[in-house]
Design a protein around this motif. Structure first.
Motif, short mmCIF file in Angstrom:
data_model
loop_
_atom_site.label_atom_id
_atom_site.label_comp_id
_atom_site.label_asym_id
_atom_site.label_seq_id
_atom_site.Cartn_x
_atom_site.Cartn_y
_atom_site.Cartn_z
N ALA A 246 0.82 -1.22 0.00
CA ALA A 246 0.00 0.00 0.00
C ALA A 246 0.85 1.27 0.00
CB ALA A 246 -0.94 -0.01 1.20
N GLU A 247 2.01 1.24 0.67
CA GLU A 247 2.85 2.45 0.70
C GLU A 247 3.48 2.74 -0.65
OE1 GLU A 247 5.41 -0.88 2.56
OE2 GLU A 247 3.32 -0.20 2.63
N GLN A 248 3.44 1.76 -1.57
CA GLN A 248 4.01 1.95 -2.90
C GLN A 248 2.95 2.23 -3.96
OE1 GLN A 248 7.25 1.92 -3.61
NE2 GLN A 248 8.13 1.07 -1.74
N VAL A 249 1.68 2.06 -3.62
CA VAL A 249 0.59 2.26 -4.58
C VAL A 249 0.09 3.70 -4.48
CG1 VAL A 249 -1.74 1.56 -5.26
CG2 VAL A 249 -0.10 -0.15 -4.45
N PRO A 250 -0.01 4.42 -5.60
CA PRO A 250 -0.53 5.80 -5.55
C PRO A 250 -1.93 5.84 -4.96
CG PRO A 250 0.48 5.35 -7.68
CD PRO A 250 0.41 4.04 -6.97
N VAL A 251 -2.27 6.96 -4.35
CA VAL A 251 -3.58 7.14 -3.72
C VAL A 251 -4.70 6.91 -4.72
CG1 VAL A 251 -5.11 8.84 -2.65
CG2 VAL A 251 -2.74 8.62 -1.87
N LYS A 252 -4.53 7.38 -5.95
CA LYS A 252 -5.60 7.28 -6.94
C LYS A 252 -5.91 5.83 -7.31
CE LYS A 252 -4.84 8.24 -11.24
NZ LYS A 252 -4.51 8.89 -12.51
N TYR A 253 -4.99 4.90 -6.97
CA TYR A 253 -5.21 3.50 -7.29
C TYR A 253 -5.45 2.64 -6.04
CZ TYR A 253 -3.79 4.73 -11.98
OH TYR A 253 -3.72 5.31 -13.22
N GLY A 254 -5.76 3.29 -4.91
CA GLY A 254 -6.14 2.54 -3.72
C GLY A 254 -5.09 2.43 -2.65
N GLY A 255 -3.92 3.05 -2.82
CA GLY A 255 -2.86 2.97 -1.83
C GLY A 255 -2.76 4.23 -0.99
N LEU A 256 -1.60 4.40 -0.33
CA LEU A 256 -1.37 5.57 0.52
C LEU A 256 -0.17 6.39 0.07
CD1 LEU A 256 -1.95 4.12 4.13
CD2 LEU A 256 -3.54 5.43 2.72
N SER A 257 0.39 6.09 -1.09
CA SER A 257 1.56 6.80 -1.55
C SER A 257 1.18 8.16 -2.13
CB SER A 257 2.31 5.97 -2.62
OG SER A 257 3.43 6.66 -3.09
N LYS A 258 1.66 9.21 -1.47
CA LYS A 258 1.41 10.58 -1.94
C LYS A 258 2.42 11.50 -1.29
CE LYS A 258 -2.05 11.62 1.64
NZ LYS A 258 -1.29 12.70 2.31
N ASP A 259 2.50 12.72 -1.79
CA ASP A 259 3.37 13.71 -1.18
C ASP A 259 2.79 14.12 0.17
OD1 ASP A 259 4.99 13.63 -3.40
OD2 ASP A 259 3.92 15.28 -4.40
N GLY A 260 3.64 14.22 1.16
CA GLY A 260 3.17 14.59 2.49
C GLY A 260 4.14 14.14 3.56
N GLU A 261 3.62 13.98 4.75
CA GLU A 261 4.48 13.65 5.89
C GLU A 261 4.98 12.22 5.83
OE1 GLU A 261 4.46 14.27 10.74
OE2 GLU A 261 2.83 15.04 9.49
N PHE A 262 4.21 11.34 5.25
CA PHE A 262 4.61 9.93 5.14
C PHE A 262 5.23 9.66 3.78
CE2 PHE A 262 1.36 9.99 8.38
CZ PHE A 262 1.83 9.10 9.34
N GLY A 263 6.17 8.75 3.79
CA GLY A 263 6.83 8.37 2.54
C GLY A 263 6.71 6.88 2.28
N THR A 264 7.38 6.43 1.22
CA THR A 264 7.31 5.01 0.85
C THR A 264 8.05 4.12 1.83
OG1 THR A 264 9.23 5.32 -0.60
CG2 THR A 264 7.06 5.52 -1.60
N THR A 265 8.89 4.72 2.68
CA THR A 265 9.60 3.91 3.68
C THR A 265 8.77 3.68 4.93
OG1 THR A 265 10.65 5.92 4.55
CG2 THR A 265 11.86 4.67 2.86
#
Length: 617
Positions: free
Chosen positions: A492-511
């Motif tokens: 989920a951390e690697q899937v863009p938000v538009k496709y159902g994940g949580l990866s986006k610019d902001g406080e959280f990252g892919t790590t």
């Protein structure tokens, strides 16, 4: 003689008719047409799909363990069902030590062919054009002359008849083949005279044969051969020494030294050729320079079912095409950012493959569509951009043995132009052909999401003509199953938000790892974040598809303290903000409790992650 020729002629005509019937009836016309159609059928990708190469029809089948699912999308999205199509594709090893002996041998043979080609500069030297065909013989002029000579000298046919029958005496042949005269021991001069006579006889016999070949070719030649053999057998076989014994011994002693000199010369030539050998690189990897080259050669071998000569031809054609297309210069060029939303790299899958997203709905923008496909020049520019994008992506791969040397393609077909867009189909077809010919084995998996119902119908028609290996790389999902399908292969951390994940610019990252939980139908699920000291707690939460109630509160550890409502429970619709981000400053030990109430009859995927920061107070 005439009867034998007639029988032979009738037999040949009968055989020719039988062969013709076999050729015509071997494959019926309907099946021929079907076979032709199968060859031209594109792989089961949309007309707008970035045509990476699933190996058409000639690939070796390889079974996987898990099943890839196809989600069927009809008019009612809620009626979608997952249909298992084929085994999941399992990548082969890129380590030479893991290969079976037959594949190791094929790799070594291919490396030897490439080394020879590098020494001869065959990769960069264009093949010479074929020589012009020789002029046809002037049969019309030669035939009348031969006929005239035949009419003038009709008596010359007589010796050939005598030779062929081998029963009637001929003065000429008797004079030449007298055993008494030739067998007598004679002086050297007489022996020379006999030899000259034999030579003259052979010339005469050949001339006669040439003149009579039209009448009875086979029999005359046979008779001439017998005559020559009989004459030659009567010639005395006396060896005539040409050199002395001492000369022979000297030559025998000199032979080894001459062979050694020849071998030394060949070794020097090979060394010089290797020093002058051309240097050829593909995707930044020099051929035969190190172990990375083996990984690339294995791609070509697997693309051609480990047929060494076919793989070698494919490599040569690829190297020449890259030079003609100017790949190395193209990678450094700037072609603009108009199409950056059409294709982009984002994150990695669960196995570490880089993920490429192809968004075909972007071509609903008429201005962008016209800018990309309205004429031949713009389609060529689009093709160059697509090749440049792929080249830059490939050069980030790890070609070391055991490394990641393939990509995962995610193809979003939502709002994609239909098959009636001729310009887009032409550009896709052209790109597909180039990628199939020059980019073998670079796709680990093709995931199609937001697939319309009509596309699945087309895929079912094409599927029987595809190999198990090709089908095992494909995964299809309709709109309601797209996010769930992606999360199966990508975290989920690697899937863009538009496709159902949580990866986006902001406080959280892919790590920042995401926790995934399945919420059962008609059930309530709580998540607790214990806190032991003062801090600032931040979290992200998402339920794929939402349509559930969400609330958050802080419960202190001390009994005399009061519970604090952070987020009042409310129902979150599927159309609302996909990700909820909250933070709460905590001044005493306790816990943050998130509550998800799923009142629907479907299970839901809950995603969340959190982080803490030391409080400044």
């Amino acid at each position: 003689m005439a009867e034998g020729e007639e029988v032979q002629k009738q037999a040949q005509e009968t055989l020719a008719r039988v062969e013709e019937e076999v050729v015509v009836t071997d494959v019926p016309q309907a099946e021929k047409a079907a076979a032709t159609t199968v060859e031209k059928v594109p792989p089961p990708v949309p007309d707008t799909e970035e045509p990476t190469k699933p190996k058409p029809i000639k690939e070796e089948p390889e079974e996987g363990a898990a099943e890839a699912e196809v989600s069927k999308s009809g008019d009612n999205i809620n009626d979608e069902k997952s249909i298992p199509l084929s085994g999941s594709f399992k990548e082969e090893s890129t380590r030479v030590s893991d290969l079976p002996e037959t594949e190791k041998k094929a790799l070594e043979e291919l490396k030897q062919l490439i080394q020879e080609a590098l020494n001869k500069h065959e990769f960069t030297t264009l093949p010479s054009p074929p020589p012009p065909p020789p002029p046809p013989p002037k049969e019309d002029q030669e035939k009348p002359e031969a006929l005239e000579e035949k009419d003038k000298n009709p008596v010359e046919e007589k010796p050939s008849q005598v030779v062929a029958d081998d029963e009637t005496a001929n003065p000429e042949s008797e004079t030449v083949a007298e055993p008494e005269k030739i067998a007598e021991p004679a002086i050297e001069g007489e022996t020379v005279e006999v030899t000259e006579t034999v030579v003259v006889t052979e010339v005469i016999e050949e001339k006669v044969a040439a003149e009579v070949v039209d009448d009875d070719g086979a029999k005359t030649v046979e008779a001439i051969k017998e005559t020559i053999v009989s004459v030659s057998s009567l010639v005395p076989q006396e060896p005539t020494p040409t050199t002395s014994e001492a000369t022979k011994e000297a030559e025998e002693k000199a032979a080894p030294s001459l062979e050694a000199e020849a071998e030394e010369k060949d070794a020097k030539v090979e060394t010089l050729a290797s020093l002058l050998a051309e240097e050829v690189s593909i995707w930044g990897v020099p051929l035969l320079a190190d172990e990375r080259s083996d990984v690339i050669l294995l791609k070509f071998l697997r693309a051609r079912d480990f047929k060494v000569k076919d793989a070698f031809t494919m490599i040569k054609n690829t190297v020449r095409w890259r030079k003609e297309f100017g790949i190395d210069e193209l990678v450094e060029q700037e072609l603009g950012s108009d199409l950056e939303k059409v294709a982009f790299m984002h994150g990695f899958d669960r196995d570490g493959h880089p993920v490429c997203y192809n968004v075909y709905g972007e071509f609903q923008n008429k201005e962008l569509y016209q800018k990309a496909f309205s004429d031949e020049e713009k389609r060529l520019r689009f093709l160059r951009w697509r090749i440049q994008f792929l080249e830059r992506s490939i050069r980030k791969l790890d070609f070391k043995p055991g490394g990641i040397s393939t990509l995962v393609q995610v193809n979003d077909l939502k709002n994609s132009p239909g098959p009636n867009k001729w310009e887009l189909r032409q550009a896709t077809k052209q790109a597909l052909q180039l990628l199939q010919d020059n980019y073998p084995e670079f796709v680990a998996k093709q995931v199609f999401i937001n697939v319309p119902w009509w596309y699945l119908a087309v895929n079912r028609m094409i599927s029987p003509f595809l190999t198990q290996r090709t089908k095992s790389k494909f995964v299809f999902a309709g709109p309601s199953k797209s996010a769930e399908t992606l999360l199966r292969y990508i975290t989920a951390e690697q899937v863009p938000v538009k496709y159902g994940g949580l990866s986006k610019d902001g406080e959280f990252g892919t790590t920042d790892a995401v926790t995934e939980v399945t919420v059962r139908p008609a059930a309530k699920h709580t998540v607790e974040f214990p806190v032991t000291e003062s801090c600032l707690l931040t979290w992200e939460v998402r339920v794929v598809g939402w349509d559930v109630s969400y609330g958050a509160e802080f419960v202190p550890s001390a009994e005399e303290s009061y519970t604090v409502i952070i987020q009042k429970a409310r129902k979150v619709a599927s159309s609302e903000e996909p990700v909820v981000c909250n933070s709460f400053k905590i001044g005493e030990p306790g816990k943050v409790v998130l509550t998800i109430d799923n009142a629907t009859s479907k299970k839901k995927k809950l995603l969340y992650r959190l982080k803490t920061k030391a409080s400044s107070d």
